[in-house]
Design an enzyme around this catalytic site. Structure first.
Site, PDB file in Angstrom:
ATOM      1  N   LYS A  43     -10.229   0.049  -2.762  1.00 38.31           N
ATOM      2  CA  LYS A  43     -10.213  -0.198  -1.326  1.00 38.31           C
ATOM      3  C   LYS A  43     -10.499   1.085  -0.564  1.00 38.31           C
ATOM      4  O   LYS A  43      -9.626   1.938  -0.428  1.00 38.31           O
ATOM      5  CB  LYS A  43      -8.840  -0.757  -0.914  1.00 38.31           C
ATOM      6  CG  LYS A  43      -8.684  -0.926   0.597  1.00 38.31           C
ATOM      7  CD  LYS A  43      -7.324  -1.513   0.961  1.00 38.31           C
ATOM      8  CE  LYS A  43      -7.097  -1.464   2.472  1.00 38.31           C
ATOM      9  NZ  LYS A  43      -5.744  -1.928   2.856  1.00 38.31           N
ATOM     10  N   LYS A  78      -6.805   3.059  -3.488  1.00 38.46           N
ATOM     11  CA  LYS A  78      -7.277   3.051  -2.114  1.00 38.46           C
ATOM     12  C   LYS A  78      -7.542   4.486  -1.688  1.00 38.46           C
ATOM     13  O   LYS A  78      -6.786   5.388  -2.058  1.00 38.46           O
ATOM     14  CB  LYS A  78      -6.191   2.397  -1.252  1.00 38.46           C
ATOM     15  CG  LYS A  78      -6.420   2.422   0.245  1.00 38.46           C
ATOM     16  CD  LYS A  78      -5.327   1.589   0.956  1.00 38.46           C
ATOM     17  CE  LYS A  78      -5.295   1.857   2.442  1.00 38.46           C
ATOM     18  NZ  LYS A  78      -4.227   1.111   3.140  1.00 38.46           N
ATOM     19  N   ASP A 135       0.863  -1.185   0.000  1.00 37.62           N
ATOM     20  CA  ASP A 135       0.000   0.000   0.000  1.00 37.62           C
ATOM     21  C   ASP A 135       0.899   1.234   0.000  1.00 37.62           C
ATOM     22  O   ASP A 135       1.490   1.567   1.026  1.00 37.62           O
ATOM     23  CB  ASP A 135      -0.903   0.015   1.239  1.00 37.62           C
ATOM     24  CG  ASP A 135      -1.991  -1.060   1.191  1.00 37.62           C
ATOM     25  OD1 ASP A 135      -1.777  -2.088   0.512  1.00 37.62           O
ATOM     26  OD2 ASP A 135      -3.039  -0.873   1.834  1.00 37.62           O
TER      27      ASP A 135
END
Lengths: 288, 315
Positions: B251, B215, B152
């Site tokens: 996400k 995300k 991430d």
């Protein structure tokens, strides 16, 4: 000049310090003791009960950690606010119970006095329920009281103000928070009491008041795993059995309904406070 | 448009071509996006559908701990919970992944060995992203070497907001290169992007640069994930699949705490990107406290009584 429009009050629930309508959108008709229409009150659903428990749980750490002195002061403040609304409560009791103005006045006065009485207990209950215990060893052994947690209260059907105060005050004065199912027959004084509580420095969520059917809501509270105790004072015999069975699942403390009719004007004693207290005992070594 | 494997190669040729492309994307109707997200949030999901939604949401959770106070013990405990979210009920599925800082990846990998739960690691000077490219790449390599299967990364919001899109692009591409076979999730930190138009541009920029997932947030900035922002991102991945032929996951992370919230996101996915995205491979929920609420709701549906937090782990 045209006639002024009446501004009628909407009787709502009291959850987390706010006055929401029932999540279900339902209401029911409230009649006076003579059968005349008084108002429509909100009819709480199980989801309102769940929301109320969430609010009570959220309020618990702050309220139980407040000093006993502070809790007593706030209860005294509630008494002051109640006194200020005396005329309104008298009128509501006359409607709800069919009593005379004078008798209603006595009941409101008794409710105010009851609050002041319990307010005084806030910093004294520890003295009668706590102890220094003699033990056969080199230890100080001390027991002190702690609040049980979130308490569900089924308020008595009779005594819409004095009875209600007499079940709420002993629960919260020791640091519990509560979800109250008000008298189904005469819920209006409980909504007015909620307005008093909302203006008394009582943190939101310490007292949550639901109006509606106790038979519908109480079993959900009794079965709720995040409720620590239930006071079944206002539950009928059959409902009380159902609730006590459901309450067994997470070992709730249960205060059973009275076997005889309660005289709410009589000296209440400390039983209602001590019913919702836990005892914490500490062993502290002496010396090195 | 070229039909090579990177159909946007010419777009990324320079800052000006990138700017022309990103600013050429249609603007987002803010009021419309808010209203649509709010409308979809009112869908009523009950009984069997709710039960399925809860299990799907559990399988989509990236169980996250990103605190300065994280310890090896805490990560091990969280990994145990990731494999068996409710030890008293073996029918509860495992979560998708656990998400930790790079130095705790090895611990998580060891604790999750053989369970099928993936290990995600934040990297690239998380959460601010304020460091040199070398440090960001090294951070990523460290996490990948420790065994992380998902990375991430955060974008450089400063560069993005000042219009330096090429820097952002190159950093994402470089980190993607450092990921190797690990999946790359690109955190846009939408709470700092100010407008939905910027969210759409950042989404496209990340996807063009090679993101496998986009995300919303780090969870360190408020507001974190919101429904309308996720709506905009879901539209972006849907359109990207149509345009570039590559499917990208989404996400939302941060601020999703209740089952009700989670189900709203699932409805949003179904109605925006389509049911193809209703899978842990293509949609994740970055959360920590959400899992307990999902478990409580699951237990409520099974037992018929409201559950209490006393019966679940403290995280």
């Amino acid at each position: 000049m045209s006639e002024r429009l009446a501004v009628r009050k909407t009787y709502k629930l009291f959850i987390g310090g706010a006055f929401p309508r029932s999540e279900s959108g339902r209401s029911y008709v409230v009649n006076s003791s003579k059968g005349e229409f008084l108002a429509n009150a909100s009819k709480a659903s199980r989801k309102d009960a769940r929301d109320a428990v969430t609010a009570a749980r959220k309020a618990f750490p702050g309220w139980s950690a407040a000093t006993a002195y502070n809790r007593g002061q706030i209860l005294y403040r509630v008494a002051e606010m109640l006194e200020g609304r005396r005329a309104q409560f008298v009128a509501e009791l006359v409607d709800a119970d069919g009593v005379g103005v004078r008798k209603a006045g006595e009941l409101v006065d008794a409710a105010v006095d009851r609050l002041v009485w319990y307010a005084g207990w806030s910093d004294k209950i520890g003295a009668i329920r706590g102890s220094a215990n003699p033990v056969a060893g080199p230890y100080f052994n001390l027991s002190s009281t702690e609040p049980t947690g979130v308490v569900a209260v089924v308020a008595p059907g009779e005594g819409p103000l004095l009875g209600l105060i007499s079940v709420i005050a002993p629960v919260i004065v020791t640091g519990n928070t509560c979800v109250v199912v008000a008298s189904e027959r005469a819920p209006l004084p409980s909504v007015t009491l909620a307005e008093v509580l909302a203006t008394s420095d009582l943190p939101g969520g310490v007292v949550n008041i639901l109006t509606g059917s106790a038979a519908e809501i109480a079993p959900w509270l009794a079965g709720h795993m995040d409720v620590n105790a239930i006071d079944l004072t206002g539950a009928g015999a059959e409902l009380a059995v159902t609730c006590e069975e459901l309450a067994a699942e997470n070992l709730k403390r249960v205060l059973r309904p009275p076997t005889a009719k309660i005289d709410w004007l009589a000296d209440p004693g400390t039983d209602r406070m001590t019913a919702f207290l836990e005892t914490k005992t500490v062993w502290h070594p002496i010396g090195t | 448009m070229s039909t090579t494997t990177t159909p946007f190669a010419e777009v990324a040729a320079s800052t000006s071509t990138l700017r022309a492309f990103l600013h050429g994307l249609p603007g987002v109707d803010r009021v419309g996006a808010d209203a649509r997200a709010a409308m979809l949030g009112t869908r009523s999901i009950k009984t069997t559908a709710k039960r399925q939604a809860i299990d799907l949401a559990i399988r989509m959770v990236d169980l996250t701990t990103l605190e300065g106070a994280d310890t090896v013990g805490k990560v091990r405990a969280m990994c145990a919970k990731a494999i068996h979210p409710d030890p008293t009920d073996p029918s509860v599925p495992a979560v998708a992944a656990v998400c930790v800082y790079p130095d705790l990846v090895a611990t998580a990998v060891q604790a999750l060995k053989g369970s099928g739960v993936k290990v995600a690691s934040v990297a690239t000077a998380f959460p601010s992203g304020r460091s040199s490219l070398e440090v960001k790449v090294a951070d990523t390599e460290l996490a990948v070497a420790a065994g992380a299967s998902e990375i991430d990364m955060v974008i450089d919001r400063g560069a993005f907001l000042s219009g330096d899109y090429l820097t952002v692009y190159e950093q994402i591409a470089a980190v993607k290169g450092a990921c190797g076979s690990a999946h790359l999730k690109v955190i846009l930190e939408t709470g700092e992007l100010a407008t939905y138009d910027n969210v759409r541009r950042a989404s496209w920029l990340a996807m063009i640069a090679g993101a496998d997932f986009i995300k919303t947030s780090t969870g360190k900035v408020s507001p974190a994930a919101t429904l309308p922002v996720t709506l905009v991102m879901l539209e972006a991945v849907r359109d990207f699949l149509r345009t570039a032929g590559r499917k990208v996951g989404v996400k939302p992370a941060g601020g999703i705490r209740t089952t009700k919230d989670a189900i709203k996101y699932l409805v949003l996915v179904n109605e925006t990107a389509g049911p193809d995205w209703l899978d842990p491979d293509w949609f994740r929920l970055g959360a920590s406290s959400l899992l307990n609420d999902l478990l409580m709701q699951r237990q409520k549906m099974a037992s018929g009584r409201y559950a209490g937090p006393d019966y679940f782990t403290l995280d």
